[in-house]
Write a protein that holds these residues in place. Structure first.
Motif, PDB file in Angstrom:
ATOM      1  N   LYS A  70       0.640  -1.079  -0.002  1.00 33.35           N
ATOM      2  CA  LYS A  70       0.396   0.269   0.128  1.00 33.35           C
ATOM      3  C   LYS A  70       0.904   1.472   0.124  1.00 33.35           C
ATOM      4  O   LYS A  70       0.336   2.573  -0.066  1.00 33.35           O
ATOM      5  CB  LYS A  70      -1.326  -0.097   1.271  1.00 33.35           C
ATOM      6  N   LEU A  71       2.167   0.972  -0.392  1.00 33.15           N
ATOM      7  CA  LEU A  71       3.365   2.170   0.382  1.00 33.15           C
ATOM      8  C   LEU A  71       2.947   2.606  -1.079  1.00 33.15           C
ATOM      9  O   LEU A  71       3.505   3.912  -1.402  1.00 33.15           O
ATOM     10  CB  LEU A  71       4.508   2.128   0.500  1.00 33.15           C
ATOM     11  N   LYS A  72       2.467   1.931  -1.727  1.00 28.41           N
ATOM     12  CA  LYS A  72       2.869   2.970  -3.877  1.00 28.41           C
ATOM     13  C   LYS A  72       1.341   3.695  -3.642  1.00 28.41           C
ATOM     14  O   LYS A  72       1.621   4.511  -4.994  1.00 28.41           O
ATOM     15  CB  LYS A  72       2.612   1.669  -4.663  1.00 28.41           C
ATOM     16  N   HIS A  73       0.450   3.470  -2.979  1.00 30.43           N
ATOM     17  CA  HIS A  73      -0.647   4.873  -2.950  1.00 30.43           C
ATOM     18  C   HIS A  73      -0.179   5.674  -1.685  1.00 30.43           C
ATOM     19  O   HIS A  73      -1.547   6.440  -2.083  1.00 30.43           O
ATOM     20  CB  HIS A  73      -1.849   4.016  -2.676  1.00 30.43           C
ATOM     21  N   GLU A  74       0.270   5.531  -0.348  1.00 27.11           N
ATOM     22  CA  GLU A  74      -0.060   5.948   0.427  1.00 27.11           C
ATOM     23  C   GLU A  74       1.639   6.269   1.212  1.00 27.11           C
ATOM     24  O   GLU A  74       1.962   5.144   1.499  1.00 27.11           O
ATOM     25  CB  GLU A  74      -1.418   6.062   1.135  1.00 27.11           C
ATOM     26  N   SER A  75       1.554   7.388   1.875  1.00 33.17           N
ATOM     27  CA  SER A  75       2.947   7.823   2.635  1.00 33.17           C
ATOM     28  C   SER A  75       3.062   6.753   4.191  1.00 33.17           C
ATOM     29  O   SER A  75       2.325   6.583   4.286  1.00 33.17           O
ATOM     30  CB  SER A  75       3.636   9.246   2.520  1.00 33.17           C
ATOM     31  N   ALA A  76       3.896   6.380   3.991  1.00 34.92           N
ATOM     32  CA  ALA A  76       3.897   5.957   5.325  1.00 34.92           C
ATOM     33  C   ALA A  76       3.679   6.842   7.101  1.00 34.92           C
ATOM     34  O   ALA A  76       3.116   6.521   7.183  1.00 34.92           O
ATOM     35  CB  ALA A  76       5.134   5.434   6.518  1.00 34.92           C
ATOM     36  N   GLU A  77       4.313   8.098   6.714  1.00 36.92           N
ATOM     37  CA  GLU A  77       3.778   8.720   6.918  1.00 36.92           C
ATOM     38  C   GLU A  77       2.833   9.290   7.251  1.00 36.92           C
ATOM     39  O   GLU A  77       2.137   9.834   8.986  1.00 36.92           O
ATOM     40  CB  GLU A  77       4.491  10.028   6.876  1.00 36.92           C
ATOM     41  N   ALA A  78       1.813   9.563   6.392  1.00 32.16           N
ATOM     42  CA  ALA A  78       0.202   9.355   6.706  1.00 32.16           C
ATOM     43  C   ALA A  78      -0.670   8.560   7.238  1.00 32.16           C
ATOM     44  O   ALA A  78      -1.266   9.052   7.541  1.00 32.16           O
ATOM     45  CB  ALA A  78      -0.596  10.057   5.059  1.00 32.16           C
ATOM     46  N   VAL A  79      -0.196   7.666   6.626  1.00 39.46           N
ATOM     47  CA  VAL A  79      -0.806   5.917   8.173  1.00 39.46           C
ATOM     48  C   VAL A  79      -0.575   6.335   8.902  1.00 39.46           C
ATOM     49  O   VAL A  79      -1.412   5.799   9.730  1.00 39.46           O
ATOM     50  CB  VAL A  79       0.071   5.186   7.114  1.00 39.46           C
TER      51      VAL A  79
END
Lengths: 137, 126
Positions: free
Chosen positions: A17-26
């Motif tokens: 899922k890091l292809k779609h959303e940054s780790a920081e946002a998560v």
């Protein structure tokens, strides 16, 4: 140490899922949601609740990458972020009612009824009920 | 598919629905589209696929407490997987197959660990 295909396969899956959303946002979404839940506040909408759950699930997957940190760099994810995911998920699951009853979720030796109750108690955290306003006379 | 697996799959679907009632205010199967992006029939088909991949031996031994535990783990892991996914995503089948592969591996380790009297907490925090 050379990575096996199985390890590479697992890393690719858990970090998909890091292809779609940054780790920081998560991390930010989960932190914010956990604070809300700790304060017993329900989510503003069903959409917000689902959004939190989706990000929590992502953080949970990222936390499972910890054993691989020493062997490989994962694009878009730092060791610090993985540890933070693990800490948040661990803290969240450990504060559930279940942990007060038994050391771990879904222990093999619990009675079937208790096991189902553990599952229910765990997920109840994602849908906190607002306090009931009792009338005063 | 073994009849025991089919029955188990149905139990897992019930556990998923029960959990969604609690966590997401699921009222009926129409709400599954909101939560998982799938219908009730699709949910059952996919859960059957997941359960069918598990070793037959788990369902042939008489370990009711263990099966109850695995049922809860299946429901929990399915929810955490599917809540991130959408059926119409071109990558869905690939990600589902990867999930099934890793999940089956972890359940086998868990069951084998129990048989060897070695406590295991695969997929749980220590």
């Amino acid at each position: 140490m050379t990575m096996t295909n199985e390890q590479r396969f697992e890393i690719d899956f858990l970090s998909r899922k890091l292809k779609h959303e940054s780790a920081e946002a998560v991390l930010q979404t989960v932190k914010s949601g956990c604070e809300q839940l700790k304060n017993g506040q329900p989510f503003a909408s069903e959409k917000a609740q689902l959004d939190f759950m989706r990000h929590y699930a992502m953080a949970r997957d990222l936390a499972r990458l910890e054993p691989y940190l020493a062997q490989v760099e994962i694009k878009g994810l730092s060791s610090e972020q993985v540890r933070e995911c693990k800490l948040m998920v661990s803290e969240f699951e450990k504060t559930s009612l279940v942990r007060k009853v038994s050391p771990g979720l879904f222990q093999a030796y619990q009675a079937p009824h208790e096991t189902v109750m553990q599952l229910a108690a765990f997920f109840e955290k994602f849908n906190p009920k607002p306090p009931v306003n009792k009338p005063t006379y | 598919m073994l009849p025991a697996k089919r029955s188990f799959s149905s139990d897992v679907c019930c556990a998923v629905r029960d959990t969604c009632r609690l966590a997401f205010n699921l009222q009926n199967d129409n709400d599954l589209i909101r939560i998982f992006g799938m219908t009730g029939a699709q949910l059952e088909e996919i859960v059957e696929k997941i359960i069918d991949a598990l070793p037959d031996a788990i369902f042939q031994k008489n370990y009711p407490p263990e099966l109850e535990e695995i049922k809860c783990i299946c429901a929990r892991e399915f929810i955490f997987f599917q809540v991130q996914e959408r059926l119409d995503d071109p990558r869905y089948q690939q990600d589902l197959n990867a999930f099934i592969h890793l999940f089956t591996r972890d359940i086998e380790k868990r069951v084998n660990g129990r048989v060897a009297s070695v406590p295991t907490t695969i997929r749980e925090e220590k």
